[in-house]
Design an enzyme around this catalytic site. Structure first.
Site, PDB file in Angstrom:
ATOM      1  N   LYS A  99     -31.643  49.399 -42.453  1.00 21.72           N
ATOM      2  CA  LYS A  99     -32.742  49.082 -43.368  1.00 21.72           C
ATOM      3  C   LYS A  99     -32.170  48.276 -44.522  1.00 21.72           C
ATOM      4  CE  LYS A  99     -37.179  49.858 -43.812  1.00 21.72           C
ATOM      5  NZ  LYS A  99     -38.208  50.032 -42.777  1.00 21.72           N
ATOM      6  N   ASP A 125     -41.213  45.044 -43.933  1.00 25.41           N
ATOM      7  CA  ASP A 125     -41.592  46.405 -44.362  1.00 25.41           C
ATOM      8  C   ASP A 125     -42.466  46.182 -45.605  1.00 25.41           C
ATOM      9  OD1 ASP A 125     -40.981  49.429 -43.921  1.00 25.41           O
ATOM     10  OD2 ASP A 125     -40.655  49.211 -46.056  1.00 25.41           O
TER      11      ASP A 125
HETATM   12  P1  NDP Z   1     -47.353  46.661 -47.169  1.00 24.15           P
HETATM   13  O1  NDP Z   1     -46.514  46.091 -48.229  1.00 24.15           O
HETATM   14  O2  NDP Z   1     -48.071  45.767 -46.250  1.00 24.15           O
HETATM   15  O3  NDP Z   1     -48.442  47.656 -47.819  1.00 24.15           O
HETATM   16  C1  NDP Z   1     -48.067  48.757 -48.576  1.00 24.15           C
HETATM   17  C2  NDP Z   1     -49.324  49.459 -49.067  1.00 24.15           C
HETATM   18  O4  NDP Z   1     -48.979  50.705 -49.646  1.00 24.15           O
HETATM   19  C3  NDP Z   1     -50.026  48.680 -50.152  1.00 24.15           C
HETATM   20  O5  NDP Z   1     -51.387  48.960 -50.097  1.00 24.15           O
HETATM   21  C4  NDP Z   1     -49.411  49.248 -51.437  1.00 24.15           C
HETATM   22  O6  NDP Z   1     -50.218  49.125 -52.570  1.00 24.15           O
HETATM   23  C5  NDP Z   1     -49.281  50.696 -51.054  1.00 24.15           C
HETATM   24  N1  NDP Z   1     -48.159  51.325 -51.778  1.00 24.15           N
HETATM   25  C6  NDP Z   1     -46.869  50.924 -51.810  1.00 24.15           C
HETATM   26  N2  NDP Z   1     -46.129  51.738 -52.559  1.00 24.15           N
HETATM   27  C7  NDP Z   1     -46.978  52.702 -52.981  1.00 24.15           C
HETATM   28  C8  NDP Z   1     -46.815  53.841 -53.781  1.00 24.15           C
HETATM   29  N3  NDP Z   1     -45.634  54.168 -54.318  1.00 24.15           N
HETATM   30  N4  NDP Z   1     -47.917  54.601 -54.006  1.00 24.15           N
HETATM   31  C9  NDP Z   1     -49.128  54.273 -53.478  1.00 24.15           C
HETATM   32  N5  NDP Z   1     -49.328  53.193 -52.711  1.00 24.15           N
HETATM   33  C10 NDP Z   1     -48.280  52.434 -52.471  1.00 24.15           C
HETATM   34  O7  NDP Z   1     -46.409  47.682 -46.368  1.00 24.15           O
HETATM   35  P2  NDP Z   1     -46.575  48.223 -44.888  1.00 24.15           P
HETATM   36  O8  NDP Z   1     -47.997  48.478 -44.582  1.00 24.15           O
HETATM   37  O9  NDP Z   1     -45.774  47.363 -44.011  1.00 24.15           O
HETATM   38  O10 NDP Z   1     -45.783  49.616 -44.993  1.00 24.15           O
HETATM   39  C11 NDP Z   1     -46.435  50.843 -45.360  1.00 24.15           C
HETATM   40  C12 NDP Z   1     -45.570  52.015 -44.911  1.00 24.15           C
HETATM   41  O11 NDP Z   1     -45.391  51.961 -43.481  1.00 24.15           O
HETATM   42  C13 NDP Z   1     -44.156  52.058 -45.492  1.00 24.15           C
HETATM   43  O12 NDP Z   1     -43.760  53.414 -45.626  1.00 24.15           O
HETATM   44  C14 NDP Z   1     -43.319  51.399 -44.411  1.00 24.15           C
HETATM   45  O13 NDP Z   1     -41.953  51.782 -44.463  1.00 24.15           O
HETATM   46  C15 NDP Z   1     -43.995  51.964 -43.170  1.00 24.15           C
HETATM   47  N6  NDP Z   1     -43.770  51.213 -41.935  1.00 24.15           N
HETATM   48  C16 NDP Z   1     -44.102  49.888 -41.834  1.00 24.15           C
HETATM   49  C17 NDP Z   1     -43.909  49.225 -40.636  1.00 24.15           C
HETATM   50  C18 NDP Z   1     -44.352  47.809 -40.438  1.00 24.15           C
HETATM   51  O14 NDP Z   1     -44.311  47.345 -39.292  1.00 24.15           O
HETATM   52  N7  NDP Z   1     -44.802  47.091 -41.458  1.00 24.15           N
HETATM   53  C19 NDP Z   1     -43.273  49.892 -39.490  1.00 24.15           C
HETATM   54  C20 NDP Z   1     -43.034  51.293 -39.677  1.00 24.15           C
HETATM   55  C21 NDP Z   1     -43.252  51.902 -40.870  1.00 24.15           C
HETATM   56  P3  NDP Z   1     -49.879  48.005 -53.668  1.00 24.15           P
HETATM   57  O15 NDP Z   1     -50.358  46.722 -53.089  1.00 24.15           O
HETATM   58  O16 NDP Z   1     -50.619  48.442 -54.881  1.00 24.15           O
HETATM   59  O17 NDP Z   1     -48.375  48.034 -53.861  1.00 24.15           O
END
Ligand code: NDP
Length: 447
Positions: free
Chosen positions: A126, A166
Protein backbone atom coordinates in the site's frame (compact mmCIF):
# COMPACT_ATOMS: atom_id res chain seq x y z
CA UNK A 1 -4.80 -17.72 23.86
CA UNK A 2 -1.89 -19.39 22.09
CA UNK A 3 1.43 -18.48 23.74
CA UNK A 4 3.24 -17.92 20.44
CA UNK A 5 0.56 -15.48 19.23
CA UNK A 6 0.65 -13.65 22.57
CA UNK A 7 4.44 -13.33 22.42
CA UNK A 8 4.39 -11.94 18.87
CA UNK A 9 1.58 -9.52 19.71
CA UNK A 10 3.52 -8.32 22.72
CA UNK A 11 6.57 -7.68 20.58
CA UNK A 12 4.66 -5.83 17.86
CA UNK A 13 2.85 -3.69 20.45
CA UNK A 14 6.14 -2.70 22.00
CA UNK A 15 7.94 -1.99 18.75
CA UNK A 16 5.08 -0.23 16.94
CA UNK A 17 3.37 1.38 19.93
CA UNK A 18 2.95 4.64 18.01
CA UNK A 19 0.98 2.98 15.17
CA UNK A 20 -2.59 2.44 16.44
CA UNK A 21 -4.25 1.43 13.14
CA UNK A 22 -1.50 -1.09 12.43
CA UNK A 23 -1.77 -2.60 15.92
CA UNK A 24 -5.54 -2.81 15.55
CA UNK A 25 -5.38 -4.95 12.42
CA UNK A 26 -2.47 -7.11 13.62
CA UNK A 27 -4.34 -7.90 16.82
CA UNK A 28 -7.54 -8.75 14.95
CA UNK A 29 -5.78 -11.03 12.48
CA UNK A 30 -3.45 -12.83 14.90
CA UNK A 31 -6.23 -13.50 17.39
CA UNK A 32 -8.27 -15.13 14.59
CA UNK A 33 -5.43 -17.53 13.84
CA UNK A 34 -5.45 -19.34 17.18
CA UNK A 35 -6.76 -22.69 15.84
CA UNK A 36 -4.42 -22.93 12.86
CA UNK A 37 -1.35 -21.71 14.73
CA UNK A 38 -2.00 -24.33 17.44
CA UNK A 39 -2.26 -27.01 14.73
CA UNK A 40 1.02 -25.96 13.06
CA UNK A 41 3.99 -25.82 15.46
CA UNK A 42 6.25 -25.38 12.42
CA UNK A 43 5.07 -21.76 12.13
CA UNK A 44 6.79 -20.83 15.35
CA UNK A 45 10.01 -22.63 14.36
CA UNK A 46 10.03 -20.63 11.12
CA UNK A 47 9.36 -17.32 12.92
CA UNK A 48 6.42 -17.00 10.59
CA UNK A 49 4.26 -14.56 12.55
CA UNK A 50 7.22 -12.31 13.36
CA UNK A 51 8.05 -12.14 9.64
CA UNK A 52 4.41 -11.71 8.62
CA UNK A 53 3.99 -8.64 10.85
CA UNK A 54 7.13 -6.89 9.59
CA UNK A 55 6.94 -5.29 6.12
CA UNK A 56 9.53 -6.58 3.64
CA UNK A 57 10.33 -2.98 2.76
CA UNK A 58 9.11 0.47 3.83
CA UNK A 59 9.84 3.48 1.66
CA UNK A 60 9.21 7.03 2.87
CA UNK A 61 10.07 10.02 0.71
CA UNK A 62 9.73 13.74 0.17
CA UNK A 63 7.30 14.96 -2.47
CA UNK A 64 7.97 18.58 -3.46
CA UNK A 65 5.73 20.42 -5.90
CA UNK A 66 4.75 23.97 -6.79
CA UNK A 67 1.16 25.22 -6.36
CA UNK A 68 -0.69 27.58 -8.70
CA UNK A 69 0.48 30.61 -6.70
CA UNK A 70 4.12 29.61 -7.24
CA UNK A 71 4.56 28.47 -3.62
CA UNK A 72 6.68 25.39 -2.91
CA UNK A 73 4.74 22.65 -1.11
CA UNK A 74 6.19 19.55 0.55
CA UNK A 75 4.29 16.35 1.30
CA UNK A 76 5.36 12.97 2.60
CA UNK A 77 5.11 9.92 0.32
CA UNK A 78 4.95 6.25 1.36
CA UNK A 79 5.12 2.80 -0.15
CA UNK A 80 5.02 -0.20 2.15
CA UNK A 81 5.87 -3.43 0.33
CA UNK A 82 4.47 -5.80 2.91
CA UNK A 83 4.64 -9.32 1.61
CA UNK A 84 5.63 -10.84 -1.75
CA UNK A 85 5.30 -14.54 -0.84
CA UNK A 86 2.57 -15.28 -3.39
CA UNK A 87 3.22 -12.69 -6.10
CA UNK A 88 4.46 -9.19 -6.95
CA UNK A 89 3.44 -6.50 -4.45
CA UNK A 90 0.01 -5.10 -5.26
CA UNK A 91 -2.12 -2.48 -3.52
CA UNK A 92 -3.53 0.99 -3.89
CA UNK A 93 -2.27 4.52 -3.33
CA UNK A 94 -4.19 6.81 -0.97
CA UNK A 95 -4.06 10.62 -1.08
CA UNK A 96 -5.63 12.01 2.07
CA UNK A 97 -4.41 14.33 4.87
CA UNK A 98 -4.81 11.49 7.43
CA UNK A 99 -2.20 9.30 5.68
CA UNK A 100 0.77 8.35 7.85
CA UNK A 101 3.03 5.32 8.36
CA UNK A 102 0.52 3.57 10.63
CA UNK A 103 -2.36 3.92 8.15
CA UNK A 104 -0.27 2.69 5.23
CA UNK A 105 1.10 -0.25 7.24
CA UNK A 106 -2.39 -1.30 8.34
CA UNK A 107 -3.61 -1.16 4.76
CA UNK A 108 -0.58 -3.09 3.45
CA UNK A 109 -0.99 -5.79 6.08
CA UNK A 110 -4.72 -6.19 5.27
CA UNK A 111 -3.92 -6.23 1.56
CA UNK A 112 -1.68 -9.29 1.97
CA UNK A 113 -4.63 -11.43 3.15
CA UNK A 114 -7.13 -9.84 0.79
CA UNK A 115 -4.98 -10.53 -2.25
CA UNK A 116 -4.49 -14.09 -1.12
CA UNK A 117 -8.27 -14.54 -0.84
CA UNK A 118 -8.78 -13.54 -4.48
CA UNK A 119 -6.95 -16.68 -5.60
CA UNK A 120 -4.73 -14.57 -7.86
CA UNK A 121 -0.91 -14.38 -7.54
CA UNK A 122 -0.54 -10.99 -5.85
CA UNK A 123 1.47 -9.96 -2.79
CA UNK A 124 0.44 -7.15 -0.45
CA UNK A 125 1.46 -3.46 -0.50
CA UNK A 126 0.00 0.00 0.00
CA UNK A 127 1.18 3.55 -0.49
CA UNK A 128 0.14 7.16 -0.66
CA UNK A 129 0.70 10.60 0.72
CA UNK A 130 -0.73 13.16 3.13
CA UNK A 131 -1.45 15.38 0.10
CA UNK A 132 -5.10 16.56 0.11
CA UNK A 133 -6.54 16.64 -3.42
CA UNK A 134 -9.62 18.52 -2.17
CA UNK A 135 -9.66 22.11 -3.40
CA UNK A 136 -6.59 21.61 -5.62
CA UNK A 137 -6.68 22.54 -9.29
CA UNK A 138 -6.19 19.94 -12.00
CA UNK A 139 -2.68 21.28 -12.66
CA UNK A 140 -1.76 21.11 -8.98
CA UNK A 141 -2.93 17.49 -8.81
CA UNK A 142 -0.86 16.76 -11.94
CA UNK A 143 2.29 18.37 -10.56
CA UNK A 144 1.90 16.48 -7.29
CA UNK A 145 1.38 13.13 -9.08
CA UNK A 146 4.43 13.74 -11.27
CA UNK A 147 6.64 14.54 -8.30
CA UNK A 148 5.29 11.51 -6.39
CA UNK A 149 6.09 9.22 -9.31
CA UNK A 150 9.62 10.61 -9.80
CA UNK A 151 10.52 8.77 -6.61
CA UNK A 152 8.04 5.87 -6.68
CA UNK A 153 9.12 4.81 -10.19
CA UNK A 154 12.40 3.33 -8.99
CA UNK A 155 10.60 0.98 -6.59
CA UNK A 156 7.82 -0.43 -8.82
CA UNK A 157 7.45 -2.41 -12.06
CA UNK A 158 5.01 -4.85 -13.71
CA UNK A 159 6.71 -7.86 -12.03
CA UNK A 160 7.84 -6.06 -8.87
CA UNK A 161 5.08 -3.87 -7.47
CA UNK A 162 1.88 -2.73 -9.15
CA UNK A 163 0.05 0.19 -7.45
CA UNK A 164 -3.59 1.16 -8.06
CA UNK A 165 -6.13 3.71 -6.77
CA UNK A 166 -7.64 4.13 -3.32
CA UNK A 167 -9.11 7.16 -1.49
CA UNK A 168 -8.30 10.29 -3.51
CA UNK A 169 -6.76 8.35 -6.41
CA UNK A 170 -8.97 7.64 -9.42
CA UNK A 171 -8.43 7.42 -13.17
CA UNK A 172 -7.20 11.06 -13.37
CA UNK A 173 -4.39 10.55 -10.84
CA UNK A 174 -3.44 7.12 -12.24
CA UNK A 175 -3.21 8.73 -15.70
CA UNK A 176 -0.80 11.45 -14.51
CA UNK A 177 1.32 8.88 -12.67
CA UNK A 178 1.40 6.49 -15.62
CA UNK A 179 2.46 9.29 -18.00
CA UNK A 180 5.35 10.17 -15.69
CA UNK A 181 6.42 6.54 -15.20
CA UNK A 182 6.45 5.95 -18.97
CA UNK A 183 8.63 9.00 -19.52
CA UNK A 184 11.12 7.94 -16.85
CA UNK A 185 11.58 4.31 -17.96
CA UNK A 186 11.06 5.00 -21.68
CA UNK A 187 8.82 1.93 -22.01
CA UNK A 188 5.09 1.35 -22.23
CA UNK A 189 4.78 -0.96 -19.24
CA UNK A 190 0.98 -1.12 -19.18
CA UNK A 191 1.01 -3.54 -16.25
CA UNK A 192 2.82 -1.21 -13.85
CA UNK A 193 -0.37 0.49 -12.62
CA UNK A 194 -3.99 -0.62 -12.59
CA UNK A 195 -7.15 1.45 -12.63
CA UNK A 196 -5.92 3.01 -15.88
CA UNK A 197 -8.26 4.73 -18.28
CA UNK A 198 -9.68 2.49 -21.03
CA UNK A 199 -7.72 4.43 -23.66
CA UNK A 200 -4.38 3.02 -22.51
CA UNK A 201 -4.90 -0.43 -21.06
CA UNK A 202 -7.55 -0.07 -18.38
CA UNK A 203 -10.11 -2.80 -17.83
CA UNK A 204 -13.81 -2.48 -18.34
CA UNK A 205 -15.64 -2.93 -15.02
CA UNK A 206 -12.60 -1.95 -12.91
CA UNK A 207 -14.33 1.26 -11.78
CA UNK A 208 -17.40 -0.72 -10.75
CA UNK A 209 -15.52 -3.72 -9.34
CA UNK A 210 -15.18 -2.97 -5.62
CA UNK A 211 -18.79 -1.84 -5.18
CA UNK A 212 -20.25 -4.54 -7.41
CA UNK A 213 -18.03 -7.18 -5.78
CA UNK A 214 -19.22 -6.09 -2.34
CA UNK A 215 -22.83 -6.66 -3.41
CA UNK A 216 -22.01 -10.04 -4.98
CA UNK A 217 -20.43 -11.10 -1.69
CA UNK A 218 -23.37 -9.72 0.29
CA UNK A 219 -25.80 -11.55 -2.01
CA UNK A 220 -24.08 -14.88 -1.24
CA UNK A 221 -24.08 -14.17 2.48
CA UNK A 222 -27.76 -13.18 2.54
CA UNK A 223 -28.76 -16.20 0.48
CA UNK A 224 -26.62 -18.90 2.07
CA UNK A 225 -26.65 -17.71 5.68
CA UNK A 226 -30.23 -16.32 5.90
CA UNK A 227 -32.11 -17.48 2.81
CA UNK A 228 -32.67 -13.78 2.03
CA UNK A 229 -31.90 -11.34 -0.80
CA UNK A 230 -31.55 -7.59 -1.46
CA UNK A 231 -35.08 -7.51 -2.81
CA UNK A 232 -37.14 -4.90 -0.96
CA UNK A 233 -34.39 -4.16 1.58
CA UNK A 234 -33.56 -0.64 2.74
CA UNK A 235 -29.83 0.04 2.52
CA UNK A 236 -27.59 2.73 4.01
CA UNK A 237 -24.16 3.28 2.43
CA UNK A 238 -21.57 5.59 3.94
CA UNK A 239 -19.19 7.49 1.66
CA UNK A 240 -19.95 8.66 -1.86
CA UNK A 241 -16.71 7.83 -3.61
CA UNK A 242 -15.83 5.03 -5.99
CA UNK A 243 -16.80 2.12 -3.76
CA UNK A 244 -19.98 3.69 -2.38
CA UNK A 245 -21.33 4.81 -5.78
CA UNK A 246 -21.05 1.43 -7.44
CA UNK A 247 -22.21 -0.46 -4.36
CA UNK A 248 -25.32 1.74 -4.50
CA UNK A 249 -25.78 1.06 -8.20
CA UNK A 250 -25.56 -2.73 -7.78
CA UNK A 251 -27.80 -2.70 -4.67
CA UNK A 252 -30.48 -0.98 -6.69
CA UNK A 253 -30.03 -3.45 -9.57
CA UNK A 254 -30.50 -6.30 -7.09
CA UNK A 255 -33.76 -4.82 -5.79
CA UNK A 256 -32.54 -2.88 -2.73
CA UNK A 257 -33.38 0.76 -1.97
CA UNK A 258 -30.42 2.94 -0.94
CA UNK A 259 -31.82 5.78 1.18
CA UNK A 260 -28.71 7.45 2.61
CA UNK A 261 -25.13 8.24 1.56
CA UNK A 262 -22.45 10.55 3.00
CA UNK A 263 -19.16 12.38 2.63
CA UNK A 264 -16.82 13.39 5.42
CA UNK A 265 -18.95 16.46 6.26
CA UNK A 266 -22.49 15.04 6.38
CA UNK A 267 -25.09 12.76 4.82
CA UNK A 268 -28.10 12.89 2.54
CA UNK A 269 -31.35 11.06 3.17
CA UNK A 270 -33.71 10.38 0.29
CA UNK A 271 -36.74 8.24 1.19
CA UNK A 272 -37.44 7.66 -2.51
CA UNK A 273 -34.05 6.01 -3.04
CA UNK A 274 -30.90 7.92 -4.01
CA UNK A 275 -30.96 9.17 -7.61
CA UNK A 276 -27.57 7.86 -8.75
CA UNK A 277 -27.52 9.78 -11.99
CA UNK A 278 -27.58 13.03 -10.01
CA UNK A 279 -25.17 11.76 -7.36
CA UNK A 280 -22.59 10.53 -9.89
CA UNK A 281 -22.77 13.80 -11.79
CA UNK A 282 -22.12 15.74 -8.57
CA UNK A 283 -19.23 13.49 -7.55
CA UNK A 284 -17.59 12.37 -10.80
CA UNK A 285 -18.17 15.33 -13.11
CA UNK A 286 -18.57 18.40 -10.92
CA UNK A 287 -16.45 17.10 -7.99
CA UNK A 288 -18.76 18.84 -5.51
CA UNK A 289 -19.85 18.07 -1.94
CA UNK A 290 -22.75 15.68 -1.33
CA UNK A 291 -24.75 18.54 0.22
CA UNK A 292 -25.52 19.75 -3.32
CA UNK A 293 -27.72 16.66 -3.83
CA UNK A 294 -30.32 17.92 -1.34
CA UNK A 295 -30.48 21.27 -3.17
CA UNK A 296 -31.26 19.52 -6.43
CA UNK A 297 -33.46 16.52 -5.57
CA UNK A 298 -36.88 17.33 -4.08
CA UNK A 299 -37.82 15.30 -1.02
CA UNK A 300 -34.22 14.68 0.07
CA UNK A 301 -32.52 16.27 3.07
CA UNK A 302 -28.91 16.94 4.06
CA UNK A 303 -27.64 16.76 7.67
CA UNK A 304 -24.24 17.75 9.01
CA UNK A 305 -22.11 15.05 10.67
CA UNK A 306 -21.26 11.92 8.70
CA UNK A 307 -21.54 9.54 11.67
CA UNK A 308 -25.25 10.28 12.11
CA UNK A 309 -25.87 8.26 8.97
CA UNK A 310 -25.92 5.16 11.19
CA UNK A 311 -29.07 6.49 12.90
CA UNK A 312 -31.03 6.04 9.67
CA UNK A 313 -33.26 2.97 9.88
CA UNK A 314 -32.17 0.25 7.47
CA UNK A 315 -32.03 -3.51 6.89
CA UNK A 316 -28.49 -3.51 5.51
CA UNK A 317 -25.57 -1.18 6.30
CA UNK A 318 -22.55 -0.88 4.05
CA UNK A 319 -19.72 1.30 5.42
CA UNK A 320 -17.77 2.38 2.33
CA UNK A 321 -15.85 5.50 3.47
CA UNK A 322 -12.85 4.99 5.74
CA UNK A 323 -11.30 3.17 8.72
CA UNK A 324 -13.00 3.24 12.14
CA UNK A 325 -16.00 5.13 10.79
CA UNK A 326 -18.45 3.03 12.85
CA UNK A 327 -17.96 2.60 16.59
CA UNK A 328 -19.84 0.61 19.21
CA UNK A 329 -22.49 3.29 19.72
CA UNK A 330 -23.11 3.56 15.96
CA UNK A 331 -23.47 -0.22 15.75
CA UNK A 332 -25.89 -0.07 18.68
CA UNK A 333 -28.05 2.45 16.79
CA UNK A 334 -28.21 0.18 13.75
CA UNK A 335 -29.20 -2.81 15.87
CA UNK A 336 -31.82 -0.81 17.77
CA UNK A 337 -33.38 0.10 14.42
CA UNK A 338 -33.63 -3.52 13.28
CA UNK A 339 -30.63 -3.80 10.94
CA UNK A 340 -29.84 -7.40 9.91
CA UNK A 341 -26.44 -7.12 8.22
CA UNK A 342 -23.27 -5.04 8.04
CA UNK A 343 -21.11 -5.63 4.97
CA UNK A 344 -17.80 -3.72 4.89
CA UNK A 345 -16.85 -1.95 1.67
CA UNK A 346 -14.11 0.20 3.20
CA UNK A 347 -10.98 -1.17 4.86
CA UNK A 348 -11.45 -1.70 8.62
CA UNK A 349 -14.48 0.65 8.88
CA UNK A 350 -15.66 -0.93 12.15
CA UNK A 351 -13.79 -0.54 15.42
CA UNK A 352 -13.10 -3.86 17.22
CA UNK A 353 -15.88 -3.00 19.71
CA UNK A 354 -18.33 -2.36 16.85
CA UNK A 355 -17.46 -5.75 15.32
CA UNK A 356 -18.06 -7.46 18.68
CA UNK A 357 -21.43 -5.70 19.02
CA UNK A 358 -22.53 -6.60 15.48
CA UNK A 359 -21.37 -10.22 15.62
CA UNK A 360 -22.52 -10.65 19.24
CA UNK A 361 -26.04 -9.52 18.28
CA UNK A 362 -26.25 -12.13 15.55
CA UNK A 363 -26.16 -9.80 12.55
CA UNK A 364 -24.51 -10.93 9.34
CA UNK A 365 -21.05 -9.35 9.13
CA UNK A 366 -18.41 -9.41 6.41
CA UNK A 367 -14.88 -8.06 6.89
CA UNK A 368 -13.62 -5.65 4.23
CA UNK A 369 -10.63 -7.79 3.32
CA UNK A 370 -13.11 -10.35 1.95
CA UNK A 371 -16.07 -8.30 0.77
CA UNK A 372 -14.11 -5.46 -0.87
CA UNK A 373 -11.59 -7.76 -2.59
CA UNK A 374 -13.38 -7.39 -5.93
CA UNK A 375 -11.40 -4.22 -6.66
CA UNK A 376 -7.99 -5.76 -6.42
CA UNK A 377 -9.23 -8.97 -8.07
CA UNK A 378 -10.27 -6.93 -11.11
CA UNK A 379 -6.94 -5.11 -10.99
CA UNK A 380 -5.45 -8.60 -11.28
CA UNK A 381 -7.67 -9.19 -14.32
CA UNK A 382 -6.45 -5.85 -15.76
CA UNK A 383 -2.85 -7.08 -15.39
CA UNK A 384 -3.77 -10.32 -17.16
CA UNK A 385 -5.34 -8.43 -20.07
CA UNK A 386 -2.27 -6.16 -20.28
CA UNK A 387 0.05 -9.20 -20.46
CA UNK A 388 -2.09 -10.85 -23.10
CA UNK A 389 -2.44 -7.54 -24.99
CA UNK A 390 -6.19 -7.86 -25.34
CA UNK A 391 -9.33 -6.53 -23.64
CA UNK A 392 -12.27 -8.50 -22.36
CA UNK A 393 -15.83 -7.18 -22.61
CA UNK A 394 -17.60 -5.69 -19.60
CA UNK A 395 -19.67 -8.86 -19.29
CA UNK A 396 -16.61 -11.12 -19.35
CA UNK A 397 -14.88 -9.16 -16.58
CA UNK A 398 -18.08 -8.84 -14.52
CA UNK A 399 -18.73 -12.60 -14.80
CA UNK A 400 -15.20 -13.37 -13.62
CA UNK A 401 -15.60 -10.88 -10.74
CA UNK A 402 -18.89 -12.52 -9.73
CA UNK A 403 -17.24 -15.95 -9.71
CA UNK A 404 -14.28 -14.68 -7.67
CA UNK A 405 -16.57 -13.14 -5.03
CA UNK A 406 -18.57 -16.37 -4.76
CA UNK A 407 -15.31 -18.29 -4.29
CA UNK A 408 -14.12 -15.84 -1.63
CA UNK A 409 -17.37 -16.22 0.27
CA UNK A 410 -17.11 -20.01 0.10
CA UNK A 411 -13.44 -20.01 1.19
CA UNK A 412 -14.24 -17.76 4.18
CA UNK A 413 -17.27 -19.80 5.19
CA UNK A 414 -15.44 -23.12 4.94
CA UNK A 415 -12.46 -21.81 6.92
CA UNK A 416 -14.79 -20.49 9.64
CA UNK A 417 -16.42 -23.91 9.83
CA UNK A 418 -13.06 -25.70 9.98
CA UNK A 419 -12.08 -23.47 12.93
CA UNK A 420 -15.25 -24.40 14.81
CA UNK A 421 -16.80 -20.96 14.25
CA UNK A 422 -19.22 -21.55 11.38
CA UNK A 423 -20.45 -18.30 9.86
CA UNK A 424 -17.85 -16.09 11.56
CA UNK A 425 -16.52 -14.61 8.34
CA UNK A 426 -13.92 -12.47 10.11
CA UNK A 427 -12.17 -15.57 11.42
CA UNK A 428 -12.78 -17.33 8.10
CA UNK A 429 -11.30 -14.53 5.99
CA UNK A 430 -8.21 -14.18 8.17
CA UNK A 431 -7.56 -17.92 8.26
CA UNK A 432 -8.21 -18.58 4.56
CA UNK A 433 -6.07 -15.60 3.52
CA UNK A 434 -3.29 -16.54 5.92
CA UNK A 435 -2.90 -20.24 5.07
CA UNK A 436 -1.83 -19.68 1.47
CA UNK A 437 0.64 -16.96 2.41
CA UNK A 438 2.01 -19.12 5.24
CA UNK A 439 2.53 -22.13 2.93
CA UNK A 440 4.38 -19.95 0.43
CA UNK A 441 6.55 -18.37 3.13
CA UNK A 442 7.47 -21.78 4.58
CA UNK A 443 8.36 -23.12 1.13
CA UNK A 444 10.61 -20.16 0.33
CA UNK A 445 12.77 -20.43 3.45
CA UNK A 446 13.84 -17.74 5.87
CA UNK A 447 13.92 -14.64 3.67
P1 NDP B 1 -12.90 7.75 -2.70
O1 NDP B 1 -11.82 8.73 -2.50
O2 NDP B 1 -13.45 7.54 -4.05
O3 NDP B 1 -14.13 8.10 -1.72
C1 NDP B 1 -13.98 8.15 -0.34
C2 NDP B 1 -15.32 8.54 0.28
O4 NDP B 1 -15.25 8.38 1.68
C3 NDP B 1 -15.66 9.99 0.04
O5 NDP B 1 -17.04 10.13 0.01
C4 NDP B 1 -15.07 10.69 1.28
O6 NDP B 1 -15.68 11.90 1.60
C5 NDP B 1 -15.38 9.66 2.33
N1 NDP B 1 -14.39 9.73 3.42
C6 NDP B 1 -13.04 9.64 3.33
N2 NDP B 1 -12.47 9.74 4.52
C7 NDP B 1 -13.49 9.85 5.40
C8 NDP B 1 -13.54 9.97 6.80
N3 NDP B 1 -12.44 10.01 7.55
N4 NDP B 1 -14.78 10.07 7.36
C9 NDP B 1 -15.91 10.05 6.60
N5 NDP B 1 -15.90 9.94 5.27
C10 NDP B 1 -14.72 9.84 4.69
O7 NDP B 1 -12.36 6.38 -2.07
P2 NDP B 1 -12.83 4.90 -2.39
O8 NDP B 1 -14.30 4.85 -2.58
O9 NDP B 1 -11.94 4.36 -3.42
O10 NDP B 1 -12.44 4.16 -1.02
C11 NDP B 1 -13.34 4.06 0.09
C12 NDP B 1 -12.88 2.93 1.00
O11 NDP B 1 -12.86 1.69 0.27
C13 NDP B 1 -11.47 3.08 1.58
O12 NDP B 1 -11.44 2.48 2.87
C14 NDP B 1 -10.62 2.27 0.63
O13 NDP B 1 -9.41 1.82 1.22
C15 NDP B 1 -11.56 1.10 0.36
N6 NDP B 1 -11.29 0.34 -0.86
C16 NDP B 1 -11.26 0.94 -2.09
C17 NDP B 1 -11.04 0.18 -3.22
C18 NDP B 1 -11.10 0.76 -4.59
O14 NDP B 1 -11.07 -0.01 -5.55
N7 NDP B 1 -11.23 2.07 -4.76
C19 NDP B 1 -10.74 -1.26 -3.12
C20 NDP B 1 -10.86 -1.80 -1.80
C21 NDP B 1 -11.09 -1.01 -0.72
P3 NDP B 1 -14.93 13.28 1.27
O15 NDP B 1 -15.11 13.49 -0.20
O16 NDP B 1 -15.62 14.29 2.12
O17 NDP B 1 -13.48 13.08 1.65
Amino acid sequence: MNAYIEAVLEKVKKRDAHEPEFLQTVEEVLRSLETVVSQHPEYEKAGLLERLTEPERTIEFRVSWVDDAGKVRVNRGFRVQFNSAIGPYKGGLRLHPTVNASVIKFLGFEQTFKNSLTGLPMGGAKGGSDFDPKGKSDMEVMRFCQSFMFELARHIGPDTDVPAGDIGVGAREIGYMFGTYKKIVNRFDGGVLTGKSLAFGGSLARAQATGYGLCYFAKESLMLQRNESFDGKTVVISGSGNVAQYAAEKCALLGGKVVAMSDSAGFIYDPNGINLEVLMDIKQVRRERIKVYADEVPGSVYSEGCRNIWRVKCDIAMPCASQNEMDEADAGELIKNGCMAVFEGANMPLTPEAIDTVVGSGLLYSPGKASNAGGVATSGLEMTQNSMRLSWTFQEVDDKLHGIMQNIFRACYEASDACGKPGNLMVGANVAGFLKVADAMLAQGIV
